[in-house]
Design a protein around this motif. Structure first.
Motif, PDB file in Angstrom:
ATOM      1  N   HIS A 196      35.392   3.065  99.014  1.00 56.74           N
ATOM      2  CA  HIS A 196      36.450   2.547  98.137  1.00 56.74           C
ATOM      3  C   HIS A 196      37.414   1.671  98.908  1.00 56.74           C
ATOM      4  O   HIS A 196      37.513   1.736 100.140  1.00 56.74           O
ATOM      5  N   CYS A 197      38.145   0.876  98.160  1.00 58.85           N
ATOM      6  CA  CYS A 197      39.254   0.117  98.736  1.00 58.85           C
ATOM      7  C   CYS A 197      40.364   1.091  99.092  1.00 58.85           C
ATOM      8  O   CYS A 197      40.684   1.993  98.319  1.00 58.85           O
ATOM      9  N   HIS A 198      40.957   0.914 100.292  1.00 60.87           N
ATOM     10  CA  HIS A 198      42.023   1.820 100.700  1.00 60.87           C
ATOM     11  C   HIS A 198      43.406   1.346 100.271  1.00 60.87           C
ATOM     12  O   HIS A 198      44.415   1.897 100.703  1.00 60.87           O
ATOM     13  N   ASN A 199      43.465   0.316  99.417  1.00 64.08           N
ATOM     14  CA  ASN A 199      44.703   0.076  98.691  1.00 64.08           C
ATOM     15  C   ASN A 199      44.756   1.138  97.590  1.00 64.08           C
ATOM     16  O   ASN A 199      43.871   1.187  96.723  1.00 64.08           O
ATOM     17  N   THR A 200      45.761   2.014  97.635  1.00 64.65           N
ATOM     18  CA  THR A 200      45.822   3.143  96.708  1.00 64.65           C
ATOM     19  C   THR A 200      45.689   2.681  95.256  1.00 64.65           C
ATOM     20  O   THR A 200      45.014   3.322  94.439  1.00 64.65           O
ATOM     21  N   TYR A 201      46.296   1.547  94.938  1.00 65.05           N
ATOM     22  CA  TYR A 201      46.329   1.095  93.541  1.00 65.05           C
ATOM     23  C   TYR A 201      45.017   0.431  93.139  1.00 65.05           C
ATOM     24  O   TYR A 201      44.623   0.509  91.973  1.00 65.05           O
ATOM     25  N   HIS A 202      44.353  -0.204  94.076  1.00 66.25           N
ATOM     26  CA  HIS A 202      43.023  -0.757  93.782  1.00 66.25           C
ATOM     27  C   HIS A 202      42.012   0.377  93.613  1.00 66.25           C
ATOM     28  O   HIS A 202      41.174   0.344  92.724  1.00 66.25           O
ATOM     29  N   HIS A 203      42.104   1.356  94.485  1.00 62.92           N
ATOM     30  CA  HIS A 203      41.214   2.521  94.393  1.00 62.92           C
ATOM     31  C   HIS A 203      41.396   3.212  93.048  1.00 62.92           C
ATOM     32  O   HIS A 203      40.443   3.481  92.329  1.00 62.92           O
ATOM     33  N   TRP A 207      42.931  -9.530  99.475  1.00 66.57           N
ATOM     34  CA  TRP A 207      42.158  -8.904 100.547  1.00 66.57           C
ATOM     35  C   TRP A 207      42.014  -7.413 100.242  1.00 66.57           C
ATOM     36  O   TRP A 207      42.839  -6.825  99.537  1.00 66.57           O
ATOM     37  N   HIS A 208      40.966  -6.792 100.793  1.00 65.17           N
ATOM     38  CA  HIS A 208      40.724  -5.372 100.533  1.00 65.17           C
ATOM     39  C   HIS A 208      40.262  -4.665 101.802  1.00 65.17           C
ATOM     40  O   HIS A 208      39.331  -5.143 102.460  1.00 65.17           O
ATOM     41  N   PRO A 209      40.865  -3.527 102.138  1.00 65.83           N
ATOM     42  CA  PRO A 209      40.359  -2.693 103.238  1.00 65.83           C
ATOM     43  C   PRO A 209      39.359  -1.668 102.683  1.00 65.83           C
ATOM     44  O   PRO A 209      39.743  -0.660 102.106  1.00 65.83           O
ATOM     45  N   GLY A 267      39.914   1.441  90.089  1.00 71.35           N
ATOM     46  CA  GLY A 267      38.464   1.313  89.926  1.00 71.35           C
ATOM     47  C   GLY A 267      37.660   0.703  91.040  1.00 71.35           C
ATOM     48  O   GLY A 267      36.436   0.601  90.928  1.00 71.35           O
ATOM     49  N   MET A 268      38.285   0.283  92.155  1.00 70.09           N
ATOM     50  CA  MET A 268      37.502  -0.343  93.215  1.00 70.09           C
ATOM     51  C   MET A 268      36.911   0.749  94.110  1.00 70.09           C
ATOM     52  O   MET A 268      37.381   1.013  95.223  1.00 70.09           O
ATOM     53  N   ALA A 269      35.855   1.387  93.594  1.00 69.49           N
ATOM     54  CA  ALA A 269      35.255   2.522  94.283  1.00 69.49           C
ATOM     55  C   ALA A 269      33.832   2.701  93.778  1.00 69.49           C
ATOM     56  O   ALA A 269      33.513   2.318  92.641  1.00 69.49           O
TER      57      ALA A 269
HETATM   58 CU   LIG Z   1      41.575  -3.484  97.306  1.00 65.53          CU
END
Ligand SMILES: [Cu+2]
Length: 483
Positions: free
Chosen positions: A464-471, A419-421, A474-476
């Motif tokens: 961007h995704c607000h998961n620090t590690y996803h952001h 899941w992604h915020p 590259g999820m931005a």
């Molecule tokens: Cu995410």
């Protein structure tokens, strides 16, 4: 010359505009003049904002400090030595003037999460400003005309997963009030200073060493677990063994503002022996709705009101899928507090889904067909740790192009197993046709979120995704206003 001045022309995804029908972005390279943070247009829009003329001066010194989490002593990065940083509280239309002094060994900035502010004060380097180097400072100055529960944090690397965050409350003069107490509850997952830094967490995740062993189901078999197992979960900087206590009298009403400042944890929140009346999400009013519990993703905020009973009650935040909790206490009577391990029944009670949230009339976007539509497929996976959008990692030269005064539809499809915020800067969107106004939305695996927004705040804005590690991996992407 700053880096942003040189980037007048960019490559961008080509958007097909005008029909209001679903039209995919065709990846391609076009050259478009953009409204940059340095554009005179930014000041013109600021001059249009309603202001009270009152200015509040704040100073934030980003610095390493030793912090007591209520037992565990950690050395971490903070604003002014405390976790959370001190709360900012202003009235809508007031001017925030904030000096950031950087005494960290790394570049930093302040991002004002939830505030639709002028683009050059958004704190997203290198897009909206040059990073503030160690030893340097930067003055933020802007009209805060977005009422609600917001917060501030850096927008650099994994810094958010240290202690660098603080609430920003913009009081609404039109708020009917009707409560005796106004409490802010900041949730966090904590690892820094316990033998592992967030940068080391990121390195391990990139090596494929992450992954939660025990993801646990929620609402229809979906998962809201995370990638990182944290030693501690905090409310207002305290572990459950030494909780913050809010005190009141029985039958008083309290407004509780929840902010999820975690990096990789959704929390399920409840107040033992109470139902919560949800009044706002991400600062925007919803029709009041009662619930036992609700889930808050990273970057989201919820305001609730409660009429307090007689006793000592656990205010609990269950870290979804992680088998641990954060805790505060609400005390209206003498007595023995509940044990730190308490799991009140409300956590298994009625859970609030987004589709029970409807905006109050004055925050609803007027019905309008979209002028432009962008599709954002969330992509990547845990093993390769290659989070991205539309199959690509973040690229500073990419743009989702829009123009001022357009109605914009972002169709966000989660094609991953996580899941992604998703969070958008400078705007709030309406979720679906009739959903709440928000700036951060949980998108579950396989699901689609349709986010409509009014393009009324020109500039260049991160999504961007607000998961620090996803952001960070590259999820931005960037929503870019064309000139
Ligand atoms: Cu995410």
């Amino acid at each position: 010359m700053s880096t942003i001045d040189r980037r007048t022309f960019v490559r961008a995804g080509l958007a097909l505009a005008g029909t209001g029908l679903l039209t995919a972005c065709t990846p391609g390279e076009i050259r478009a003049p953009l409204i940059l943070p340095t554009s005179p247009r930014i000041g013109e829009v600021e001059a249009r904002r309603r202001t009270t003329g009152r200015t509040h001066d704040f100073r934030f010194t980003a610095q390493a400090a030793q912090v007591d989490l209520g037992g565990p002593q950690v050395t971490t990065w903070t604003y002014d030595g405390s976790v959370p940083g001190k709360e900012i509280r202003v009235r809508a239309g007031d001017v925030i003037q904030a000096e950031l002094a950087n005494r960290l060994p790394a570049d930093t900035t302040i991002h004002w999460h939830g505030l639709a502010l002028r683009n050059d004060m958004d704190g997203a380097p290198p897009l909206t400003q040059d990073p503030v180097a160690p030893g340097d400072s930067f003055s933020y100055r802007f009209i805060a005309d977005t009422p609600g529960t917001h917060w501030l944090h850096p927008h650099s690397g994994t810094q958010l997963d240290r202690g660098l965050y603080a609430p920003v409350i913009v009081e609404d003069p039109a708020d009917p009030g009707g409560y005796d107490h106004d409490w802010t509850v900041v949730l966090d997952d904590w690892i820094d200073g316990t033998g592992t830094t967030p940068d080391e967490v990121l390195t391990r995740l990139r090596q494929g060493a992450g992954g939660m062993g025990s993801r646990h189901g929620m609402g229809g078999g979906t998962t809201l677990g995370g990638d990182v197992r944290y030693p501690y979960y905090l409310i207002n900087g305290r572990v459950p063994a030494a909780p913050v206590t809010f005190t009141a009298r029985p039958r008083q009403r309290a407004r509780i503002r929840f902010i999820n400042a975690a990096s990789d944890t959704a929390f399920r929140i409840a107040l033992g022996s109470h139902r919560m009346r949800v009044t706002h999400t991400d600062g925007f009013a919803v029709r009041p709705v009662d619930t036992d519990t609700l889930v808050i993703g990273m970057g989201e905020r919820y305001d609730v009101t409660v009429t307090l009973g007689d006793g000592i009650f656990p205010l609990i935040a269950l870290a979804e899928g992680k088998g641990a909790t954060a805790l505060a206490l609400v005390r209206t009577a003498v007595g023995t507090p509940p044990p730190a391990s308490i799991l009140p029944a409300e956590l298994d009670g009625e859970l609030l889904p987004y589709d029970r949230l409807t905006p109050v009339e004055h925050v609803r976007l007027p019905a309008k067909a979209p002028d432009v539509e962008h599709r954002l497929d969330l992509t990547g996976g845990m093993m390769s740790y290659d989070w991205g959008i539309n199959g690509l990692p973040f690229d500073h030269a990419q743009r989702l192009l829009i123009r001022e005064d357009q109605r914009v539809r972002l169709t966000i499809r989660n094609r991953t197993m996580m899941w992604h915020p998703l969070h958008i800067h400078g705007h709030t969107f309406q979720l679906g046709d009739t959903g709440p106004r928000k700036d951060t939305v949980i998108v579950l695996p396989g699901r689609i979120a349709t986010c409509d927004l009014a393009a009324d705040n020109p500039g260049q804005w991160m999504i961007h995704c607000h998961n620090t590690y996803h952001h960070e991996t590259g999820m931005a992407t960037i929503l870019g206003y064309e000139a």
